[in-house]
Design a protein around this motif. Structure first.
Motif, mmCIF file in Angstrom:
data_model
loop_
_atom_site.group_PDB
_atom_site.id
_atom_site.type_symbol
_atom_site.label_atom_id
_atom_site.label_comp_id
_atom_site.label_asym_id
_atom_site.label_seq_id
_atom_site.Cartn_x
_atom_site.Cartn_y
_atom_site.Cartn_z
ATOM 1 N N PRO A 26 0.834 -1.201 0.000
ATOM 2 C CA PRO A 26 0.000 0.000 0.000
ATOM 3 C C PRO A 26 0.871 1.253 0.000
ATOM 4 O O PRO A 26 1.987 1.250 0.511
ATOM 5 C CB PRO A 26 -0.781 -0.114 1.311
ATOM 6 N N VAL A 27 0.335 2.317 -0.572
ATOM 7 C CA VAL A 27 1.040 3.601 -0.554
ATOM 8 C C VAL A 27 1.137 4.063 0.891
ATOM 9 O O VAL A 27 0.165 4.020 1.641
ATOM 10 C CB VAL A 27 0.275 4.642 -1.412
ATOM 11 N N GLY A 28 2.319 4.480 1.288
ATOM 12 C CA GLY A 28 2.525 4.938 2.662
ATOM 13 C C GLY A 28 2.878 3.828 3.628
ATOM 14 O O GLY A 28 3.065 4.071 4.813
ATOM 15 N N GLY A 29 2.969 2.572 3.122
ATOM 16 C CA GLY A 29 3.304 1.453 4.002
ATOM 17 C C GLY A 29 4.809 1.271 4.117
ATOM 18 O O GLY A 29 5.587 1.838 3.361
ATOM 19 N N ASP A 30 5.219 0.504 5.098
ATOM 20 C CA ASP A 30 6.633 0.189 5.311
ATOM 21 C C ASP A 30 6.882 -1.270 4.969
ATOM 22 O O ASP A 30 6.089 -2.149 5.324
ATOM 23 C CB ASP A 30 7.030 0.426 6.775
ATOM 24 N N LEU A 31 8.002 -1.545 4.308
ATOM 25 C CA LEU A 31 8.361 -2.914 3.927
ATOM 26 C C LEU A 31 8.432 -3.846 5.122
ATOM 27 O O LEU A 31 8.020 -4.999 5.053
ATOM 28 C CB LEU A 31 9.702 -2.937 3.184
ATOM 29 N N GLU A 32 8.950 -3.350 6.233
ATOM 30 C CA GLU A 32 9.140 -4.216 7.394
ATOM 31 C C GLU A 32 7.825 -4.748 7.959
ATOM 32 O O GLU A 32 7.804 -5.775 8.629
ATOM 33 C CB GLU A 32 9.933 -3.496 8.492
ATOM 34 N N TYR A 33 6.706 -4.070 7.682
ATOM 35 C CA TYR A 33 5.416 -4.508 8.203
ATOM 36 C C TYR A 33 4.621 -5.341 7.217
ATOM 37 O O TYR A 33 3.557 -5.853 7.545
ATOM 38 C CB TYR A 33 4.579 -3.298 8.639
ATOM 39 N N ALA A 34 5.113 -5.500 5.990
ATOM 40 C CA ALA A 34 4.397 -6.264 4.972
ATOM 41 C C ALA A 34 4.565 -7.761 5.224
ATOM 42 O O ALA A 34 5.647 -8.222 5.564
ATOM 43 C CB ALA A 34 4.925 -5.905 3.586
ATOM 44 N N ASP A 35 3.488 -8.514 5.047
ATOM 45 C CA ASP A 35 3.587 -9.964 5.189
ATOM 46 C C ASP A 35 4.228 -10.549 3.925
ATOM 47 O O ASP A 35 4.369 -9.882 2.913
ATOM 48 C CB ASP A 35 2.204 -10.576 5.447
ATOM 49 N N GLU A 36 4.599 -11.825 3.986
ATOM 50 C CA GLU A 36 5.320 -12.468 2.894
ATOM 51 C C GLU A 36 4.508 -12.513 1.603
ATOM 52 O O GLU A 36 5.047 -12.328 0.512
ATOM 53 C CB GLU A 36 5.732 -13.899 3.287
ATOM 54 N N VAL A 37 3.210 -12.798 1.716
ATOM 55 C CA VAL A 37 2.362 -12.903 0.522
ATOM 56 C C VAL A 37 2.259 -11.551 -0.173
ATOM 57 O O VAL A 37 2.422 -11.442 -1.394
ATOM 58 C CB VAL A 37 0.953 -13.439 0.892
ATOM 59 N N THR A 38 2.029 -10.498 0.589
ATOM 60 C CA THR A 38 1.911 -9.153 0.023
ATOM 61 C C THR A 38 3.217 -8.731 -0.631
ATOM 62 O O THR A 38 3.220 -8.212 -1.752
ATOM 63 C CB THR A 38 1.513 -8.141 1.118
ATOM 64 N N LEU A 39 4.317 -8.976 0.049
ATOM 65 C CA LEU A 39 5.622 -8.609 -0.496
ATOM 66 C C LEU A 39 5.942 -9.426 -1.747
ATOM 67 O O LEU A 39 6.448 -8.892 -2.739
ATOM 68 C CB LEU A 39 6.704 -8.814 0.569
#
Length: 197
Positions: A174-187
């Motif tokens: 998502p716009v404004g999100g941080d990579l460290e908080y993204a789950d594996e599927v989303t990333l």
């Protein structure tokens, strides 16, 4: 916790989706403590919506007539159909002002755990709409969760036999999100859906 009818009112609000016990209590007390709250108008609207609102005979969206405003709009592109789970999804996509085609509301998603199979959804109606050569693309815009993915996969398999382009909405960060908080599927999806700049 409260006397009779007050508790009944709280319990009724608590039956609504997304409203827990505290929210139900807050709504009930707002109605009780706000003298300007028009209870008669609210009850009138609830009865009226039950009587007047139906589902579009073509796409399954909410409507006050046989056909919804989108299906009646001659400016919409009939060659593209966006398949969504619920009428709320139509409203979300319309707010973007990016899509000018038509919709098809399935009325849910395949969920074996909940006992919902393909026959419980408006898939037969979708296939009937695709019978003539008008539609050239179907966009699968089901939710990016287990049930939505299962539904999109099922529809994709059904539609491969037809001469129609089948696409799926992109998903990723998502716009404004941080990579460290993204789950594996989303990333993972973000990497798969990357584009050249």
């Amino acid at each position: 916790m409260y006397d009779g009818i007050v508790q009944e009112l709280i319990d009724e609000f608590g039956r609504l989706p997304g409203i827990g016990p505290k929210s139900a209590q807050r709504i009930a007390f707002h109605i009780l403590q706000t003298p300007t709250f028009d209870v008669a108008r609210l009850s009138e609207l609830l009865v009226e919506v039950r009587v007047r609102v139906r589902f579009c005979e073509i796409c399954g969206n909410v409507a006050e007539q046989e056909r919804c405003a989108i299906c009646r709009d001659p400016r919409r592109n009939p060659a593209v159909i966006c398949v969504v789970e619920d009428a709320k999804d139509v409203a979300a996509i319309e707010r973007t002002r990016e899509f000018r085609g038509l919709y098809h509301v399935l009325g849910g998603a395949i969920s074996p755990i909940a006992g919902i199979g393909p026959d419980d959804l408006r898939i037969a109606q979708l296939m009937a709409r695709l019978g003539d050569a008008t539609v050239q693309e179907v966009i699968l815009a089901t939710n990016p969760n287990l049930e939505g993915e299962a539904t999109a996969s099922y529809l994709s398999r059904l539609l491969t036999t037809m001469q129609i382009t089948v696409s799926r909405l992109a998903s990723g960060l998502p716009v404004g999100g941080d990579l460290e908080y993204a789950d594996e599927v989303t990333l993972g999806r973000a990497f798969e859906g990357r584009r050249v700049l």
